[in-house]
Design a protein around this motif. Structure first.
Motif, short mmCIF file in Angstrom:
data_model
loop_
_atom_site.label_atom_id
_atom_site.label_comp_id
_atom_site.label_asym_id
_atom_site.label_seq_id
_atom_site.Cartn_x
_atom_site.Cartn_y
_atom_site.Cartn_z
N ASP A 119 -49.58 -36.15 -50.56
CA ASP A 119 -50.26 -37.45 -50.46
C ASP A 119 -49.78 -38.23 -49.23
OD1 ASP A 119 -51.79 -36.96 -52.71
OD2 ASP A 119 -50.38 -37.97 -54.06
N ALA A 120 -48.47 -38.19 -48.94
CA ALA A 120 -47.95 -38.90 -47.78
C ALA A 120 -48.48 -38.28 -46.49
CB ALA A 120 -46.43 -38.88 -47.78
N LEU A 121 -48.56 -36.97 -46.43
CA LEU A 121 -49.09 -36.30 -45.25
C LEU A 121 -50.55 -36.67 -45.05
CD1 LEU A 121 -48.91 -34.40 -42.85
CD2 LEU A 121 -49.22 -32.48 -44.43
N ARG A 122 -51.33 -36.63 -46.12
CA ARG A 122 -52.75 -36.99 -46.04
C ARG A 122 -52.90 -38.43 -45.54
NH1 ARG A 122 -54.05 -36.17 -51.02
NH2 ARG A 122 -54.79 -34.04 -50.71
N ALA A 123 -52.11 -39.34 -46.10
CA ALA A 123 -52.19 -40.75 -45.70
C ALA A 123 -51.80 -40.94 -44.23
CB ALA A 123 -51.31 -41.59 -46.61
N PHE A 124 -50.79 -40.21 -43.77
CA PHE A 124 -50.39 -40.30 -42.36
C PHE A 124 -51.50 -39.77 -41.46
CE2 PHE A 124 -48.20 -38.28 -38.65
CZ PHE A 124 -47.87 -39.46 -37.99
N GLU A 125 -52.09 -38.64 -41.83
CA GLU A 125 -53.14 -38.04 -41.01
C GLU A 125 -54.34 -38.96 -40.80
OE1 GLU A 125 -52.42 -33.27 -41.81
OE2 GLU A 125 -54.05 -34.28 -42.86
N VAL A 126 -54.63 -39.81 -41.78
CA VAL A 126 -55.78 -40.72 -41.65
C VAL A 126 -55.36 -42.12 -41.23
CG1 VAL A 126 -57.22 -39.39 -43.24
CG2 VAL A 126 -55.84 -41.29 -44.11
N GLY A 127 -54.09 -42.31 -40.92
CA GLY A 127 -53.63 -43.58 -40.39
C GLY A 127 -53.33 -44.67 -41.40
N LYS A 128 -53.16 -44.31 -42.67
CA LYS A 128 -52.88 -45.32 -43.69
C LYS A 128 -51.41 -45.70 -43.77
CE LYS A 128 -56.78 -44.52 -46.75
NZ LYS A 128 -57.19 -44.22 -48.12
N ILE A 129 -50.53 -44.76 -43.45
CA ILE A 129 -49.10 -45.05 -43.51
C ILE A 129 -48.40 -44.43 -42.30
CG2 ILE A 129 -49.05 -45.08 -46.04
CD1 ILE A 129 -47.46 -42.33 -45.75
N HIS A 130 -47.20 -44.90 -42.05
CA HIS A 130 -46.29 -44.24 -41.11
C HIS A 130 -45.04 -43.93 -41.92
CE1 HIS A 130 -43.41 -43.50 -37.91
NE2 HIS A 130 -44.46 -43.27 -37.13
N PRO A 131 -44.75 -42.64 -42.15
CA PRO A 131 -43.64 -42.27 -43.04
C PRO A 131 -42.25 -42.49 -42.47
CG PRO A 131 -44.63 -40.31 -42.11
CD PRO A 131 -45.46 -41.47 -41.65
N GLY A 132 -42.15 -42.95 -41.24
CA GLY A 132 -40.85 -43.15 -40.61
C GLY A 132 -40.62 -42.13 -39.52
N ASP A 133 -39.78 -42.52 -38.57
CA ASP A 133 -39.55 -41.66 -37.40
C ASP A 133 -38.93 -40.32 -37.77
OD1 ASP A 133 -40.61 -43.60 -35.76
OD2 ASP A 133 -38.66 -44.47 -35.25
N GLU A 134 -37.99 -40.32 -38.71
CA GLU A 134 -37.34 -39.07 -39.10
C GLU A 134 -38.33 -38.11 -39.75
OE1 GLU A 134 -33.59 -37.41 -41.76
OE2 GLU A 134 -33.71 -39.55 -41.29
N ALA A 135 -39.17 -38.64 -40.62
CA ALA A 135 -40.18 -37.80 -41.30
C ALA A 135 -41.18 -37.25 -40.29
CB ALA A 135 -40.89 -38.60 -42.38
N VAL A 136 -41.57 -38.07 -39.31
CA VAL A 136 -42.52 -37.62 -38.29
C VAL A 136 -41.88 -36.54 -37.42
CG1 VAL A 136 -43.87 -38.32 -36.27
CG2 VAL A 136 -43.88 -39.74 -38.33
N ALA A 137 -40.60 -36.67 -37.13
CA ALA A 137 -39.90 -35.64 -36.36
C ALA A 137 -39.87 -34.32 -37.12
CB ALA A 137 -38.48 -36.09 -36.03
N ALA A 163 -46.64 -29.93 -45.66
CA ALA A 163 -45.89 -30.94 -46.40
C ALA A 163 -44.56 -30.37 -46.88
CB ALA A 163 -46.71 -31.45 -47.58
N ARG A 164 -44.59 -29.17 -47.41
CA ARG A 164 -43.37 -28.53 -47.90
C ARG A 164 -42.38 -28.29 -46.76
NH1 ARG A 164 -45.76 -25.12 -50.62
NH2 ARG A 164 -45.90 -23.40 -49.14
#
Length: 99
Positions: free
Chosen positions: A31-49, A23-24
């Motif tokens: 929390d955002a990383l955890r939510a992305f890993e389980v499919g609850k959110i998509h943090p945006g293309d830039e964040a995923v990159a 995350a750092r």
């Protein structure tokens, strides 16, 4: 190529990187990383990159969808590659015989 949350979770596990460290490195909250890993959110293309780059810095390689599914694996470091080359050459001289 974009990565999925489950791919990110698998990559983090393969690289043995704690969630707070990833995350750092990626600029996400834990929390955002955890939510992305389980499919609850998509943090945006830039964040995923940024997340992908952070995980790749830990030694993982993401595999594109190729008919068998997208995936992730560890790349070999130079020490592992040398060990494999050494083991491949342990067979000795190859000879011809009449058997």
């Amino acid at each position: 190529m974009s990565i999925s949350g489950p791919q990110a979770r698998a990559a983090r596990a393969l690289a043995e990187m704690p969630r707070d460290h990833v995350a750092r490195l990626s600029g996400l909250t834990v929390d955002a990383l955890r939510a992305f890993e389980v499919g609850k959110i998509h943090p945006g293309d830039e964040a995923v990159a940024h997340l992908r780059a952070a995980l790749e810095s830990g030694g993982v390689v993401f595999i594109d969808e190729n008919g068998a599914g997208a995936g992730v694996h560890l790349k070999l470091n130079s020490r592992d590659a040398r060990s494999i080359r050494r083991l491949e050459n342990e067979g000795g001289v190859v000879g011809e015989d009449d058997v």
